[in-house]
Design a protein around this motif. Structure first.
Motif, PDB file in Angstrom:
ATOM      1  N   CYS A  36       0.783  -1.293  -0.077  1.00 31.86           N
ATOM      2  CA  CYS A  36       0.259   0.049  -0.128  1.00 31.86           C
ATOM      3  C   CYS A  36       1.017   1.164   0.128  1.00 31.86           C
ATOM      4  CB  CYS A  36      -0.857  -0.101   1.136  1.00 31.86           C
ATOM      5  SG  CYS A  36      -2.240   1.269   1.145  1.00 31.86           S
ATOM      6  N   ASP A  38       0.500   4.057   1.668  1.00 30.55           N
ATOM      7  CA  ASP A  38       0.413   4.478   3.019  1.00 30.55           C
ATOM      8  C   ASP A  38       1.669   5.148   3.563  1.00 30.55           C
ATOM      9  OD1 ASP A  38      -1.831   4.200   5.712  1.00 30.55           O
ATOM     10  OD2 ASP A  38       0.386   4.708   5.890  1.00 30.55           O
ATOM     11  N   GLY A  61      -4.028   0.604  -1.205  1.00 31.73           N
ATOM     12  CA  GLY A  61      -4.536  -0.839  -0.806  1.00 31.73           C
ATOM     13  C   GLY A  61      -3.775  -2.145  -1.117  1.00 31.73           C
ATOM     14  N   HIS A  89      -2.047  -3.197   5.152  1.00 32.53           N
ATOM     15  CA  HIS A  89      -1.744  -2.889   6.618  1.00 32.53           C
ATOM     16  C   HIS A  89      -3.063  -2.495   7.317  1.00 32.53           C
ATOM     17  CE1 HIS A  89      -2.653   1.339   5.853  1.00 32.53           C
ATOM     18  NE2 HIS A  89      -2.178   1.037   4.440  1.00 32.53           N
ATOM     19  N   CYS A  92      -5.941   0.789   7.078  1.00 30.69           N
ATOM     20  CA  CYS A  92      -5.751   1.297   5.507  1.00 30.69           C
ATOM     21  C   CYS A  92      -6.875   2.085   5.190  1.00 30.69           C
ATOM     22  CB  CYS A  92      -5.772  -0.003   4.630  1.00 30.69           C
ATOM     23  SG  CYS A  92      -5.342   0.433   2.906  1.00 30.69           S
ATOM     24  N   GLY A  93      -6.485   3.098   4.392  1.00 31.86           N
ATOM     25  CA  GLY A  93      -7.537   4.242   4.042  1.00 31.86           C
ATOM     26  C   GLY A  93      -8.594   3.493   2.978  1.00 31.86           C
TER      27      GLY A  93
HETATM   28 ZN   LIG Z   1      -3.352   1.477   2.773  1.00 28.68          ZN
END
Ligand SMILES: [Zn+2]
Length: 166
Positions: A36, A38, A61, A89, A92-93
């Motif tokens: 991801c 992130d 993602g 993770h 995660c958004g």
């Molecule tokens: Zn994420």
């Protein structure tokens, strides 16, 4: 000053001390990591990777999109990667993201758009990793040729947990 101006300044300090010109385009550890994007996940630090060791492919993602597949196929067939890690993770958004709601909201605010076709929102972290592993393992150009393993990175502890394949 913008953040981009700021990082350009940092690069001015980096280039004069550059010491990586000896590296090969073939990843030394024959590893590709799809993670991801992130900002809390520092893939190289978390996995102990040095420059030149591995391909790092990132998107929101850790989704095996067409473009991620493009990179993974090239990584294996053209550049020698033999193992693939998929790393999602906690927090995660994209976890719980409602594709239809986001698409509708953006269309109302800014007008319609054809791309991206999907934001790949998912509801379950482990299941998402499994689905992504399946996409790699079932691709006819990768099937049986590469080791594929999936993991969840905990943004509160820094630890990786392996996700069973089924
Ligand atoms: Zn994420």
């Amino acid at each position: 000053m913008s953040e981009i101006d700021d990082v350009l300044k940092a690069n001015e300090g980096y280039a004069p001390r550059f010491a990586l010109r000896h590296l090969s385009k073939h990843p030394a550890r024959r590893l590709a990591v799809l993670a991801c994007m992130d900002a809390r996940l520092n893939v190289e630090q978390a996995l102990g990777l040095a420059p030149g060791d591995a391909h790092i492919i990132r998107n929101a993602g850790a989704i095996v999109t067409d473009d991620a597949l493009r990179s993974l196929v090239l990584s294996h067939h053209e550049l020698g990667a033999r193992e693939i890690m998929i790393v999602g993770h906690t927090e995660c958004g994209v976890l719980g993201l409602d594709d239809a709601e986001l698409r509708a909201r953006l269309a109302v605010q800014f007008g319609p758009a054809e791309k991206p076709a999907s934001f790949h929102g998912f509801l379950d972290l482990e299941n998402n990793i499994r689905e992504q592993m399946d996409k790699v393992k079932s691709h006819s150009w990768l099937r049986g040729r590469v080791v594929v393993r999936g993991f969840v990175y905990d943004v509160k502890t820094g630890a990786l947990r392996e996700v069973s394949a089924d």
